[in-house]
Design an enzyme around this catalytic site. Structure first.
Site, mmCIF file in Angstrom:
data_model
loop_
_atom_site.group_PDB
_atom_site.id
_atom_site.type_symbol
_atom_site.label_atom_id
_atom_site.label_comp_id
_atom_site.label_asym_id
_atom_site.label_seq_id
_atom_site.Cartn_x
_atom_site.Cartn_y
_atom_site.Cartn_z
ATOM 1 N N LYS A 36 -57.172 34.826 -86.864
ATOM 2 C CA LYS A 36 -56.751 36.215 -86.557
ATOM 3 C C LYS A 36 -55.416 35.985 -86.175
ATOM 4 C CE LYS A 36 -57.982 38.133 -82.500
ATOM 5 N NZ LYS A 36 -56.929 39.073 -81.868
ATOM 6 N N ASP A 63 -54.792 41.549 -87.212
ATOM 7 C CA ASP A 63 -55.218 42.265 -86.130
ATOM 8 C C ASP A 63 -54.152 43.198 -85.194
ATOM 9 O OD1 ASP A 63 -56.682 43.467 -83.913
ATOM 10 O OD2 ASP A 63 -56.524 41.627 -82.818
ATOM 11 N N LYS A 65 -54.368 46.647 -85.234
ATOM 12 C CA LYS A 65 -54.807 48.069 -84.642
ATOM 13 C C LYS A 65 -54.000 49.168 -84.834
ATOM 14 C CE LYS A 65 -57.099 45.391 -80.809
ATOM 15 N NZ LYS A 65 -56.260 44.114 -81.157
ATOM 16 N N ASP A 68 -51.648 55.974 -86.051
ATOM 17 C CA ASP A 68 -50.659 56.778 -86.343
ATOM 18 C C ASP A 68 -51.186 58.044 -86.974
ATOM 19 O OD1 ASP A 68 -48.159 57.872 -86.584
ATOM 20 O OD2 ASP A 68 -47.262 55.825 -86.298
ATOM 21 N N THR A 122 -61.861 47.384 -74.610
ATOM 22 C CA THR A 122 -62.699 47.002 -73.668
ATOM 23 C C THR A 122 -61.977 46.989 -72.205
ATOM 24 O OG1 THR A 122 -62.410 44.865 -74.317
ATOM 25 C CG2 THR A 122 -64.482 45.657 -75.029
ATOM 26 N N ARG A 213 -59.871 30.522 -76.865
ATOM 27 C CA ARG A 213 -59.687 29.380 -76.394
ATOM 28 C C ARG A 213 -60.857 28.294 -76.271
ATOM 29 N NH1 ARG A 213 -58.021 33.252 -71.462
ATOM 30 N NH2 ARG A 213 -59.099 34.578 -73.143
HETATM 31 O O1 C5P Z 1 -59.538 33.051 -76.016
HETATM 32 P P1 C5P Z 1 -60.587 34.276 -76.342
HETATM 33 O O2 C5P Z 1 -61.743 33.658 -76.914
HETATM 34 O O3 C5P Z 1 -60.843 35.072 -74.985
HETATM 35 O O4 C5P Z 1 -59.817 35.079 -77.297
HETATM 36 C C1 C5P Z 1 -60.394 36.391 -77.900
HETATM 37 C C2 C5P Z 1 -59.573 36.881 -78.843
HETATM 38 O O5 C5P Z 1 -59.848 38.335 -79.084
HETATM 39 C C3 C5P Z 1 -58.070 37.386 -78.117
HETATM 40 O O6 C5P Z 1 -57.347 37.269 -79.368
HETATM 41 C C4 C5P Z 1 -58.417 38.621 -77.459
HETATM 42 O O7 C5P Z 1 -56.802 39.393 -77.575
HETATM 43 C C5 C5P Z 1 -59.212 39.496 -78.307
HETATM 44 N N1 C5P Z 1 -60.071 40.420 -77.822
HETATM 45 C C6 C5P Z 1 -60.908 40.139 -76.678
HETATM 46 N N2 C5P Z 1 -61.555 41.188 -76.164
HETATM 47 C C7 C5P Z 1 -61.303 42.555 -76.649
HETATM 48 C C8 C5P Z 1 -60.545 42.678 -77.545
HETATM 49 C C9 C5P Z 1 -60.112 41.515 -78.226
HETATM 50 O O8 C5P Z 1 -60.954 39.267 -76.079
HETATM 51 N N3 C5P Z 1 -62.207 43.334 -76.011
#
Ligand code: C5P
Length: 237
Positions: A36, A63, A65, A68, A122, A213
């Site tokens: 992503k 990604d 998003k 517009d 979220t 992560r």
């Molecule tokens: O490191 P982690 O697993 O938390 O990363 C999750 C990814 O999903 C990040 O790129 C974060 O911006 C994205 N994301 C999220 N929660 C959301 C929408 C997107 O963690 N509700």
């Protein structure tokens, strides 16, 4: 492990330089995951980072998003499709006509990407929604916007694992659910408050898992990816 023709894991490349992105993916097997590219990396580097990752065999979820007027979002989706990305997304709150324009734009492209929608961020709770004039619970808005996205002909939504249950029976089973907020049972939660394991999310209907992560910050990212992918394969998902 035999190559999976449709890997369900999407690794979030939350880094700000092309060097860091390429260093990260050098540990990853493109047969086991997609990647992503989000707003920061794309805004800093531009389309060449997409091309560099594709050259290493990865399919890309772009990604960005988009949100517009319909004509502008259609143009942005056409531009994303021209990059031959695997998936692109828009905000469902841009409305049905905006989503239809986005869908028509990707349908007219030679390499049609999947088109998904963000429902409610979220990060927003009921109080935040009330402050922008939207009464009712976030869950209700998520369901309404997911249904609208399906009516507009999109391929699916991005949703938190907690929203998966509420979508059951409200949108069709094959309407894609792409789910971040994934943590293996043993991994640190870091700043994600509401998390779910990969198999729990898939059990609740997730088609694709966005994982950052737990893979990218693992001592051995390749091993972390392999372990999650093997767990999914073993379940026959
Ligand atoms: O490191 P982690 O697993 O938390 O990363 C999750 C990814 O999903 C990040 O790129 C974060 O911006 C994205 N994301 C999220 N929660 C959301 C929408 C997107 O963690 N509700």
């Amino acid at each position: 492990m035999p190559p999976n023709p449709n890997p369900r894991i999407i690794v979030a490349l939350d880094v700000s330089t092309q060097e860091d992105a390429l260093a990260l993916v050098s540990h990853l097997d493109p047969r086991l995951c997609r990647v992503k590219v989000g707003q920061e990396l794309f805004t800093r580097i531009g389309p060449r980072v997409v091309e560099a990752l594709q050259n290493r065999g990865f399919s890309i979820f772009l990604d960005l998003k988009f949100h517009d007027i319909p004509n502008t979002v259609a143009g942005a989706c056409r531009a994303a499709a021209a990059l031959e990305v695997w998936m692109v997304n828009v905000h469902a709150s841009g409305g049905r006509r905006m989503m239809e324009a986005a869908r028509e734009a990707v349908e007219a492209s030679t390499a049609r990407p999947l088109l998904t929608a963000v429902t409610v961020l979220t990060s927003l709770d009921a109080e935040d929604l009330a402050a922008i004039g939207l009464g009712g619970s976030p869950e209700t808005h998520v369901i309404n916007l997911a249904r609208l996205a399906e009516l507009a002909g999109l391929d699916g939504v991005i949703c938190s694992p907690q929203e998966l249950d509420g979508l059951k029976g409200r949108v069709s089973d094959d309407f894609l659910r792409v789910t971040p907020g994934i943590r293996s049972a043993d991994s640190a939660k870091v700043d994600q408050k509401r998390v779910m394991s990969p198999l729990q999310a898939i059990g609740l209907g997730a088609h694709y898992l966005v994982i950052g992560r737990p893979i990218t910050a693992a001592p051995d990212p390749a091993e972390a990816l392999n372990a999650i992918a093997a767990g999914i394969e073993a379940k026959g998902s």
